[in-house]
Enzyme design. Structure first.
Site, PDB file in Angstrom:
ATOM      1  N   GLU A 179       0.810  -1.211   0.000  1.00  0.00           N
ATOM      2  CA  GLU A 179       0.000   0.000   0.000  1.00  0.00           C
ATOM      3  C   GLU A 179       0.848   1.267   0.000  1.00  0.00           C
ATOM      4  OE1 GLU A 179      -3.207   0.406  -0.403  1.00  0.00           O
ATOM      5  OE2 GLU A 179      -3.710  -1.714  -0.436  1.00  0.00           O
ATOM      6  N   ASP A 225      -5.919   8.965  -0.294  1.00  0.00           N
ATOM      7  CA  ASP A 225      -5.489   7.842   0.546  1.00  0.00           C
ATOM      8  C   ASP A 225      -4.316   8.304   1.394  1.00  0.00           C
ATOM      9  OD1 ASP A 225      -7.358   6.109  -0.492  1.00  0.00           O
ATOM     10  OD2 ASP A 225      -5.966   5.097  -1.837  1.00  0.00           O
TER      11      ASP A 225
END
Ligand SMILES: *[C@@H]1O[C@H](CO)[C@@H](O)[C@H](O)[C@H]1NC(C)=O
Length: 148
Positions: A54, A71
Site C-alpha cells: 500500500e 489515501d
C-alpha cells in the site's frame, strides 16, 4: 481571508514534516505491540505485506484518487469514508483527522485500520493486500525480526 491564511499555514506545516519510511522489522515490531498479530484472524505477515504494497512503509504517503478523495499514510486510508480532511464532513468513521494518519506515530492509523477490518469484514479494503498477500505464505514478512 483569515481562514485561507490558516489553511496555507497548515498545508506548509504538513508539507514540511519529514517523511519516514519504516524498515520491515521495525514495523513488524510496532504492529505486534499494537496487537495486530492475528487481529480479526489476520497474522502479522498480512499486515506487514499489506503495508508494503500500500505505502512502501512510507508513513507520509498520500495518493489523490480520481474522485478527489485522498489515501493517507502507511495503510493508505481513504478520506471519503474513514477520516476527516474538511471541516464539515459526514462520514469520518475513524473519528480522526486524516493528517493524524501520516505521522511517525502509527497509533491512530492502527486504530483506524482495525476499525476498517471490523466494519468491512476483512482486509479486502486493501487492493495491495488482495493482489499480493491474500492466501500466500506470509511467514517471510516477519522473518529475521524479533517478534514472536
Ligand atoms: C514518502 O511519501 C511522500 C509523500 O508522498 C513523498 O514525498 C516521499 O518522497 C516518500 N518517501 C520515500 C522515501 O519514498
Amino acid at each position: 481571508m483569515k481562514a485561507a491564511g490558516i489553511l496555507a499555514l497548515i498545508v506548509c506545516l504538513v508539507a514540511s514534516t519529514e517523511s519516514k519510511v519504516y524498515t520491515r522489522c521495525k514495523l513488524a515490531k510496532i504492529f505486534s505491540r499494537a496487537g495486530l498479530d492475528n487481529y480479526a484472524g489476520f497474522s502479522l505477515g498480512n499486515w506487514v505485506c499489506m503495508a508494503y504494497y500500500e505505502s512502501g512503509y512510507n508513513t507520509t504517503a498520500q495518493t489523490v484518487l480520481d474522485d478527489g478523495s485522498i489515501d493517507y499514510g502507511i495503510f493508505q486510508i481513504n478520506s471519503f469514508t474513514w477520516c476527516r480532511y474538511a471541516k464539515l464532513q459526514e462520514k469520518n468513521h475513524c473519528h480522526v483527522a486524516c493528517s493524524a494518519l501520516i505521522t511517525d506515530d502509527l497509533t491512530d492509523a492502527i486504530i483506524c485500520a482495525k476499525k476498517i477490518v471490523k466494519e468491512t469484514q476483512g482486509m479486502n479494503y486493501w487492493q495491495g493486500w488482495k493482489k499480493h498477500c491474500e492466501g500466500k505464505d506470509l511467514s517471510e514478512w516477519k522473518k529475521g525480526c524479533e517478534v514472536s
